[in-house]
Design a protein around this motif. Structure first.
Motif, PDB file in Angstrom:
ATOM      1  N   VAL A  72       0.870  -1.056   0.031  1.00  0.00           N
ATOM      2  CA  VAL A  72       0.133   0.020  -0.043  1.00  0.00           C
ATOM      3  C   VAL A  72       0.865   1.276   0.125  1.00  0.00           C
ATOM      4  N   PRO A  73       0.673   2.243  -1.077  1.00  0.00           N
ATOM      5  CA  PRO A  73       1.515   3.521  -0.966  1.00  0.00           C
ATOM      6  C   PRO A  73       1.110   4.413   0.171  1.00  0.00           C
ATOM      7  N   THR A  74       1.295   4.274   1.285  1.00  0.00           N
ATOM      8  CA  THR A  74       0.916   5.182   2.206  1.00  0.00           C
ATOM      9  C   THR A  74       2.302   5.119   3.059  1.00  0.00           C
ATOM     10  N   ASP A  75       2.371   6.531   3.710  1.00  0.00           N
ATOM     11  CA  ASP A  75       3.697   6.607   4.515  1.00  0.00           C
ATOM     12  C   ASP A  75       3.160   7.070   5.888  1.00  0.00           C
ATOM     13  N   THR A  76       1.807   7.159   6.474  1.00  0.00           N
ATOM     14  CA  THR A  76       1.672   7.478   7.671  1.00  0.00           C
ATOM     15  C   THR A  76       0.294   6.670   8.092  1.00  0.00           C
ATOM     16  N   THR A  77       0.381   5.645   8.842  1.00  0.00           N
ATOM     17  CA  THR A  77      -0.640   4.763   9.410  1.00  0.00           C
ATOM     18  C   THR A  77      -0.950   4.646  10.794  1.00  0.00           C
ATOM     19  N   ILE A  78      -2.117   4.860  11.302  1.00  0.00           N
ATOM     20  CA  ILE A  78      -2.511   4.520  12.664  1.00  0.00           C
ATOM     21  C   ILE A  78      -2.346   3.221  13.095  1.00  0.00           C
ATOM     22  N   VAL A  79      -1.579   2.886  14.248  1.00  0.00           N
ATOM     23  CA  VAL A  79      -1.340   1.490  14.489  1.00  0.00           C
ATOM     24  C   VAL A  79      -1.702   0.885  15.905  1.00  0.00           C
ATOM     25  N   GLY A  80      -2.538   2.277  16.508  1.00  0.00           N
ATOM     26  CA  GLY A  80      -2.976   1.647  17.860  1.00  0.00           C
ATOM     27  C   GLY A  80      -3.867   2.757  18.373  1.00  0.00           C
ATOM     28  N   ILE A  81      -4.889   2.570  19.169  1.00  0.00           N
ATOM     29  CA  ILE A  81      -5.516   3.434  19.968  1.00  0.00           C
ATOM     30  C   ILE A  81      -4.943   3.528  21.543  1.00  0.00           C
ATOM     31  N   ILE A  82      -4.783   4.795  21.902  1.00  0.00           N
ATOM     32  CA  ILE A  82      -4.469   5.063  23.291  1.00  0.00           C
ATOM     33  C   ILE A  82      -5.398   5.090  24.354  1.00  0.00           C
ATOM     34  N   ASP A  83      -5.257   3.902  25.210  1.00  0.00           N
ATOM     35  CA  ASP A  83      -6.196   4.027  26.459  1.00  0.00           C
ATOM     36  C   ASP A  83      -5.663   5.169  27.464  1.00  0.00           C
ATOM     37  N   GLN A  84      -4.487   5.347  27.626  1.00  0.00           N
ATOM     38  CA  GLN A  84      -4.035   6.103  28.588  1.00  0.00           C
ATOM     39  C   GLN A  84      -2.773   6.510  28.538  1.00  0.00           C
TER      40      GLN A  84
ATOM     41  N   LEU B  54      -6.895  19.599  -5.928  1.00  0.00           N
ATOM     42  CA  LEU B  54      -6.541  19.024  -4.389  1.00  0.00           C
ATOM     43  C   LEU B  54      -6.190  17.665  -4.383  1.00  0.00           C
ATOM     44  N   VAL B  55      -5.042  17.271  -3.856  1.00  0.00           N
ATOM     45  CA  VAL B  55      -4.559  15.987  -4.144  1.00  0.00           C
ATOM     46  C   VAL B  55      -4.095  15.549  -2.559  1.00  0.00           C
ATOM     47  N   TYR B  56      -3.486  14.202  -2.479  1.00  0.00           N
ATOM     48  CA  TYR B  56      -2.652  13.837  -1.331  1.00  0.00           C
ATOM     49  C   TYR B  56      -1.557  13.123  -1.728  1.00  0.00           C
ATOM     50  N   TRP B  57      -0.457  13.186  -1.047  1.00  0.00           N
ATOM     51  CA  TRP B  57       0.675  12.542  -1.844  1.00  0.00           C
ATOM     52  C   TRP B  57       1.506  12.024  -0.628  1.00  0.00           C
ATOM     53  N   THR B  58       2.378  10.921  -0.972  1.00  0.00           N
ATOM     54  CA  THR B  58       3.208  10.293   0.085  1.00  0.00           C
ATOM     55  C   THR B  58       4.858  10.788  -0.125  1.00  0.00           C
ATOM     56  N   ARG B  59       5.360  10.455   0.958  1.00  0.00           N
ATOM     57  CA  ARG B  59       6.636  11.035   0.970  1.00  0.00           C
ATOM     58  C   ARG B  59       7.387   9.616   1.263  1.00  0.00           C
ATOM     59  N   GLY B  60       9.026   9.426   0.847  1.00  0.00           N
ATOM     60  CA  GLY B  60       9.506   8.365   1.147  1.00  0.00           C
ATOM     61  C   GLY B  60       9.379   7.140   0.076  1.00  0.00           C
ATOM     62  N   LYS B  61       9.998   6.196   0.583  1.00  0.00           N
ATOM     63  CA  LYS B  61       9.962   4.914  -0.356  1.00  0.00           C
ATOM     64  C   LYS B  61       8.743   4.418  -0.726  1.00  0.00           C
ATOM     65  N   GLU B  62       7.595   4.542  -0.287  1.00  0.00           N
ATOM     66  CA  GLU B  62       6.409   4.331  -0.448  1.00  0.00           C
ATOM     67  C   GLU B  62       5.923   4.931  -1.655  1.00  0.00           C
ATOM     68  N   SER B  63       6.640   6.189  -2.013  1.00  0.00           N
ATOM     69  CA  SER B  63       6.088   6.939  -3.023  1.00  0.00           C
ATOM     70  C   SER B  63       6.753   6.306  -4.440  1.00  0.00           C
ATOM     71  N   SER B  64       7.513   4.860  -4.516  1.00  0.00           N
ATOM     72  CA  SER B  64       7.842   4.386  -5.664  1.00  0.00           C
ATOM     73  C   SER B  64       6.964   3.326  -5.747  1.00  0.00           C
ATOM     74  N   PHE B  65       6.191   2.848  -4.936  1.00  0.00           N
ATOM     75  CA  PHE B  65       5.384   1.532  -4.842  1.00  0.00           C
ATOM     76  C   PHE B  65       4.296   1.658  -6.144  1.00  0.00           C
ATOM     77  N   PRO B  66       3.609   2.874  -6.286  1.00  0.00           N
ATOM     78  CA  PRO B  66       2.690   2.779  -7.529  1.00  0.00           C
ATOM     79  C   PRO B  66       3.303   2.400  -9.069  1.00  0.00           C
ATOM     80  N   PHE B  67       4.594   2.420  -8.838  1.00  0.00           N
ATOM     81  CA  PHE B  67       5.328   2.259 -10.112  1.00  0.00           C
ATOM     82  C   PHE B  67       6.090   0.998 -10.199  1.00  0.00           C
ATOM     83  N   LEU B  68       6.054   0.027  -9.101  1.00  0.00           N
ATOM     84  CA  LEU B  68       6.434  -1.240  -9.304  1.00  0.00           C
ATOM     85  C   LEU B  68       6.135  -2.214 -10.337  1.00  0.00           C
ATOM     86  N   PRO B  69       6.848  -3.045 -11.049  1.00  0.00           N
ATOM     87  CA  PRO B  69       8.245  -3.435 -10.466  1.00  0.00           C
ATOM     88  C   PRO B  69       9.139  -2.437 -11.133  1.00  0.00           C
TER      89      PRO B  69
END
Lengths: 89, 89, 89, 89, 89
Positions: A72-84, B54-69
Motif C-alpha cells: 500500500v502506497p502510504t507513509d502514515t498509518t494509525i497502528v493503535g488506540i491510546i487508552d491512557q 486538490l490531492v494527497y501525496w506520500t513521502r519516502g520509499k512508499e512513493s515508488s510503490f505505484p510504479f513497481l516493478p
C-alpha cells in the motif's frame, strides 16, 4: 511513533489502486500534554480508529507493514488506540 | 500522507532514466483549512492529477510503490485526488 | 523531489567504499520562486549536473535507486536538470 | 540516532497485531547538554529501558531491524542506554 | 548527505546486539560556512573518523548499507571525511 487525534476524513474517488478500500483519516498530531503540534496529516488505518479517538501512528515505510503482502502506497498509518498516557511527574 | 494543490510543473530533458515518461508536478502543501504550509515540492503522479487539483501525496520509499516493478527514483508521489475533506467541529 | 541549485563540491579522500567514484555536489535547496530554503546538502549525482545548474533531487532510500545494483550509501541524489518551471499564476 | 530520556509509557489495548507484546515508551528528545528538543515521541524498545533512563533511539525503517524476522510496524525504537556522554570542550 | 563535525562520543554498555562493536560518535551538523545547524546527533561510523574531524553523514536506511550483510539498527552514519569544500562565490 507519534500521538494524535482523529479529526476527520478524506473523501476520494480517484486514487492509486493500492489504496483501494483504505479509509483515509485526518489526524492532528498532539503532544502527550494534548497540545496540537505540527501539521495535520492523512493516515491509513490498520486498527479501525474512529473520529475523536486518541491514537498513535507511524511514519515512513513501516506504515505499509500492516497491509503486507499488499504494498500500500502510504507513509502514515494509525497502528493503535491510546487508552491512557502515563507520564512521570 | 499530506494534502496539497497542484500549482505547476517541471520541464526537464536531462533526467535519470528511471524518471523517463514521468510527469513532474509542483505541489504546494496545504493544511485541511487550505492554508499553505511548508515548501513547494516536485511530485511524480500515479493517478493523472491536473493543475489546480486538490490531492494527497506520500513521502519516502512508499512513493515508488505505484510504479513497481519499475524502481522509480522518486520520494514524493501524488496518490489520490480529494473530492471532499470532512473535518469534525 | 526538491528543487535546488548546485553551488559547489566536496573533496573527500577517505570515504565509504560504496561512494568510490561518486561526485559529491553541494546543493542549495530553493523554492520554485528561486528563494533559498533550508540547509545546504551534499548530493550524489546520477545525471551529470554542473556548478550553477538548477536541478531536482530526491531524499531517502530512493536516492540509491539510480546506482542499483550497487548499494551506494547516499540519501540525497540529483536525478534531473530543470529546463523550466511553469507555475500557474 | 538521537538522544532522549524515557518519561512515561502508553497503555494501549487495541493495536496492530505486529505490535503485540511490545512496550511503548514515551521519550523526550534531548540535546547532549540535556536540553529538551523537539516533540515527545512513542518508542518501541529493544533493550529494556526504564523510566528516567537516558537512551538513544533510531528513526525510520531501521527501527524495525531489532525485531526481525518479525516486521514490527514501528518507526522509532530505543536501541541503547547511555552510560556517559563525552563531548569535547 | 549532510556536513558535520565530530564533537564527542557516547559510552554505552547496554545496547542492541546489532550495534555491538560499533563506535557511537556525537556529530554537530554544520552548514558549508561552518555554522552549527540543527540538533547534535549520534552516528555510527563506517570510515574511522576522529574527534574534531569534518565529515559527511547519511540519514535513513542507507545508513545501514556500509555494514551489510549485517543489519545494523542505525539511521545516521558517517560515510566520509571532508578534505575541502569548494563553494562557488
Amino acid at each position: 511513533m507519534y500521538i494524535g487525534k482523529v479529526i476527520g476524513r478524506v473523501v476520494s474517488t480517484v486514487k492509486d489502486p493500492g489504496l483501494a478500500s483504505q479509509r483515509l483519516l485526518i489526524v492532528q498530531p498532539l503532544t502527550p500534554a494534548m497540545q496540537p503540534t505540527g501539521k495535520q496529516i492523512v493516515c491509513t488505518d490498520s486498527i479501525g480508529a474512529g473520529a475523536g479517538e486518541l491514537v498513535y501512528w507511524t511514519r515512513g515505510k513501516e506504515s505499509s507493514f500492516p497491509f503486507l503482502p499488499v504494498e500500500v502506497p502510504t507513509d502514515t498509518t494509525i497502528v493503535g488506540i491510546i487508552d491512557q498516557l502515563r507520564v512521570a511527574g
